[in-house]
Write a protein that holds these residues in place. Structure first.
Motif, PDB file in Angstrom:
ATOM      1  N   SER A   1       0.816  -1.219   0.000  1.00  0.00           N
ATOM      2  CA  SER A   1       0.000   0.000   0.000  1.00  0.00           C
ATOM      3  C   SER A   1       0.848   1.266   0.000  1.00  0.00           C
ATOM      4  CB  SER A   1      -0.922   0.006   1.227  1.00  0.00           C
ATOM      5  OG  SER A   1      -0.165  -0.070   2.429  1.00  0.00           O
ATOM      6  N   ASP A   2       2.091   1.179   0.479  1.00  0.00           N
ATOM      7  CA  ASP A   2       2.944   2.358   0.548  1.00  0.00           C
ATOM      8  C   ASP A   2       4.163   2.249  -0.356  1.00  0.00           C
ATOM      9  OD1 ASP A   2       4.107   0.323   1.954  1.00  0.00           O
ATOM     10  OD2 ASP A   2       4.263   1.395   3.854  1.00  0.00           O
TER      11      ASP A   2
ATOM     12  N   HIS B   1      -1.475  -8.613  -0.588  1.00  0.00           N
ATOM     13  CA  HIS B   1      -2.438  -7.785   0.143  1.00  0.00           C
ATOM     14  C   HIS B   1      -2.835  -8.452   1.453  1.00  0.00           C
ATOM     15  CE1 HIS B   1      -4.046  -5.429  -3.611  1.00  0.00           C
ATOM     16  NE2 HIS B   1      -2.831  -5.088  -3.253  1.00  0.00           N
TER      17      HIS B   1
ATOM     18  N   SER C   1     -12.915   1.434   5.972  1.00  0.00           N
ATOM     19  CA  SER C   1     -12.635   1.489   4.546  1.00  0.00           C
ATOM     20  C   SER C   1     -13.408   2.633   3.923  1.00  0.00           C
ATOM     21  CB  SER C   1     -13.046   0.175   3.873  1.00  0.00           C
ATOM     22  OG  SER C   1     -13.141   0.329   2.485  1.00  0.00           O
TER      23      SER C   1
ATOM     24  N   ASN D   1      -8.539  -2.927  -3.454  1.00  0.00           N
ATOM     25  CA  ASN D   1      -7.130  -2.541  -3.460  1.00  0.00           C
ATOM     26  C   ASN D   1      -6.708  -2.300  -2.029  1.00  0.00           C
ATOM     27  OD1 ASN D   1      -4.779  -0.457  -3.633  1.00  0.00           O
ATOM     28  ND2 ASN D   1      -4.937  -1.287  -5.703  1.00  0.00           N
ATOM     29  N   SER D   2      -5.442  -2.564  -1.743  1.00  0.00           N
ATOM     30  CA  SER D   2      -4.958  -2.388  -0.377  1.00  0.00           C
ATOM     31  C   SER D   2      -5.029  -0.939   0.077  1.00  0.00           C
ATOM     32  CB  SER D   2      -3.514  -2.892  -0.263  1.00  0.00           C
ATOM     33  OG  SER D   2      -2.680  -2.205  -1.159  1.00  0.00           O
ATOM     34  N   ARG D   3      -5.123   0.004  -0.862  1.00  0.00           N
ATOM     35  CA  ARG D   3      -5.247   1.413  -0.474  1.00  0.00           C
ATOM     36  C   ARG D   3      -6.670   1.789  -0.067  1.00  0.00           C
ATOM     37  NH1 ARG D   3      -1.506   1.421  -4.600  1.00  0.00           N
ATOM     38  NH2 ARG D   3       0.469   2.426  -4.122  1.00  0.00           N
ATOM     39  N   ASP D   4      -7.595   0.834  -0.137  1.00  0.00           N
ATOM     40  CA  ASP D   4      -8.972   1.117   0.231  1.00  0.00           C
ATOM     41  C   ASP D   4      -9.125   1.363   1.728  1.00  0.00           C
ATOM     42  OD1 ASP D   4      -9.405   0.552  -2.368  1.00  0.00           O
ATOM     43  OD2 ASP D   4     -10.554  -1.272  -2.058  1.00  0.00           O
TER      44      ASP D   4
ATOM     45  N   LYS E   1      -8.036   3.054   5.230  1.00  0.00           N
ATOM     46  CA  LYS E   1      -7.371   4.227   5.775  1.00  0.00           C
ATOM     47  C   LYS E   1      -7.327   4.158   7.296  1.00  0.00           C
ATOM     48  CE  LYS E   1      -7.296   5.992   1.614  1.00  0.00           C
ATOM     49  NZ  LYS E   1      -6.071   6.146   0.845  1.00  0.00           N
TER      50      LYS E   1
END
Length: 532
Positions: free
Chosen positions: A69-70, A441, A508, A523-526, A528
């Motif tokens: 994710s980063d 993920h 999420s 997506n893993s960026r979903d 926060k």
């Protein structure tokens, strides 16, 4: 054996991590605040991507679905499938960017783990230290040593070094190290075969030239029909081009669905299984009465989607021509993470006669090759066993009793809460033992969860409630696929991730914008870091 060596502690640390594959470096990143010690048996990070890959091996998911994710890929081509070399370069870039190599002790093989439970004299005990089945877990890092680890150095294998930890994360994975070898009746094993037998693990250790020399001009039988077997068959066909080349025969025990790309009748594959709306059709753990009723009523829709995908695969691929159409629905292979992406030239080589197929649930050796259940004899100079790995045996080989016996339940699966914690094994976590569409993920999110658990930012439920949750997840898997022992969560992976994030106090943003994001891919960026 480690127990025969002098028991002298080399160092004492808070956290030890066993394995430096994808899960191990993800754990090192999320637990870096505690300066973990990472033991890696080989001279490189990367796990199976380094030590169990072939020249033709590629990632099974698109590049964009396999990234931290980063730390995004430098080039995010959504339709490309990176080679194993590119995956290794990406993992090395991640470890370098976050300065993770300083935690890794290479060529350090863990050969034994002892439970000491915080007892000062470090004597082994079989007593559960934490709680009864109705108690709650307390802080995991409280200054008491719980585990000792015996490490064998490649540079001096006769000396065992001991380390002590408050908490251990086991990241050795299910693949590699211990090959699964088939058993045979008396006088029908490989001892009667006059040719050469290799497991795919041994084959993966050959360099490109040695692999080609092994296969070129040889009659080769490949046992299996999953990703490793398909990759080996392609390499065999490529080594036998020309009129003098020999055919490779795949001996298939169980057929599985294969996919040529991530597009189905012009639609991206993620639409069918990897969005919130698509996963809403599938059963999930902890669903209420309304959702249970909806899942019951949507059963025809689930099967229709499976049939829709099957119709494309039968049209696109010569499955009927070669007798390769599975008897079970496509959904069962997806739900058990057994859907293999075919190399572009696989059936082209079959059309040229370079790859042959023989279905046989049972087979054994004869002096000249392989004999099948229908008494057909296949001549072979080389037999390659793509028969998988003994991941559970690998794990159990280093754990002490009674914990060793707890790692496999009556259904043959590993009972892990959130795919990470065994409720009856104290101060130990396991990452990389459940599967999903994107194992990276899955590993990263569970390591984030683990990092916050270790930092005491949230509390686990009682042991009893964790065991009940594990049971509910297993029931869902059993209802979805006959191959449930693979412990795959692909049909409810988004819900699984939501539950983990909510337990951490996150949410999420896609979940909070469900209507507008219902058809967006996971997506893993979903997820926060937003407190409720």
């Amino acid at each position: 054996m480690a127990a025969a060596n002098t028991h002298h502690l080399r160092s004492v640390s808070k956290i030890g991590i066993i394995g430096a594959g994808i899960s191990g470096i993800a754990a090192a990143k999320q637990l870096s605040g505690h300066s973990p010690v990472v033991f890696e048996a080989t001279d490189s990070i990367g796990g199976v991507w380094k030590h169990c890959s072939y020249n033709s091996t590629k990632l099974q998911t698109p590049r964009c679905d396999f990234e931290f994710s980063d730390y995004p890929w430098a080039e995010r081509d959504n339709s490309s499938f990176p080679s194993h070399v590119e995956v290794l370069e990406y993992l090395h870039g991640y470890a370098t960017h976050f300065d993770l190599f300083k935690y890794v002790k290479f060529e350090s093989k863990v050969v034994e783990i002892r439970y000491v439970g915080g007892i000062d004299d470090h004597q082994t005990t079989t007593q559960f230290p934490m709680n009864s089945t109705s108690g709650e877990y307390g802080g995991l890092l409280n200054g008491h040593l719980v585990w000792e680890v015996a490490v064998q150095m490649s540079s001096n294998p006769n000396i065992i070094q001991w380390y002590a930890f408050e908490f251990i994360v086991v990241c050795i994975g299910k693949y590699g190290d211990i090959p699964r070898m088939p058993s045979f009746p008396r006088n029908k094993g490989q001892e009667v075969f006059q040719g050469k037998v290799l497991h795919s693990l041994d084959y993966s250790k050959l360099d490109q030239r040695a692999a080609r020399e092994l296969l070129k001009g040889k009659k080769v039988a490949v046992i299996g029909y999953k990703k490793s077997a398909i990759d080996v068959a392609i390499e065999c066909a490529e080594a036998n081009q020309g009129p003098d080349g020999q055919a490779c025969t795949m001996v298939i025990r169980t057929l599985h669905w294969t996919v040529p790309s991530y597009w189905i009748w012009g639609l991206p594959f993620f639409l069918f299984f990897s969005t919130r709306s698509s996963q809403f059709l599938h059963e999930r753990p902890n669903q209420n009465l309304f959702r249970a009723l909806f899942c019951l009523l949507s059963s025809p829709m689930r099967m229709a989607i499976s049939k829709f995908i099957e119709s494309y695969l039968k049209w696109k691929l010569p499955l009927v021509k070669y007798g390769l159409k599975p008897d079970h629905p496509f959904l069962e292979d997806y739900a058990s993470c057994q859907m293999a992406i075919l190399p572009e030239n696989f059936f082209a080589e079959a059309d040229k006669g370079k790859i042959l197929f023989k279905k046989s649930p049972k087979w054994w050796f004869w002096s000249g090759g392989i004999e099948c259940e229908d008494n057909t004899k296949l001549e072979a100079d080389v037999v390659l066993l793509a028969t998988g790995y003994e991941g559970k045996q690998k794990l159990q080989s280093i754990l002490p009793e009674p914990f060793r016996s707890l790692m496999v339940d009556s259904s043959g699966t590993m009972p892990l809460y959130r795919g990470t914690i065994h409720p009856l094994i104290p101060n130990m976590a396991f990452v990389g033992f459940i599967e999903s569409v994107s194992n990276l993920h899955t590993a990263e999110l569970r390591c984030k969860w683990l990092g916050r658990l270790v930092d005491n930012e949230f509390k686990l439920p009682t042991v009893q409630k964790m065991l009940e949750q594990i049971g509910r997840e297993m029931e869902v898997m059993k209802k979805t696929t006959r191959f449930y022992k693979r412990h795959c969560i692909s049909t409810f992976s988004i819900n699984h991730s939501d539950d983990i994030c909510e337990e951490m106090g996150w949410k999420s943003w896609r979940k909070s914008n469900w209507l507008s994001e219902a058809f967006s891919p996971y997506n893993s960026r979903d997820y926060k870091e937003v407190d409720y």
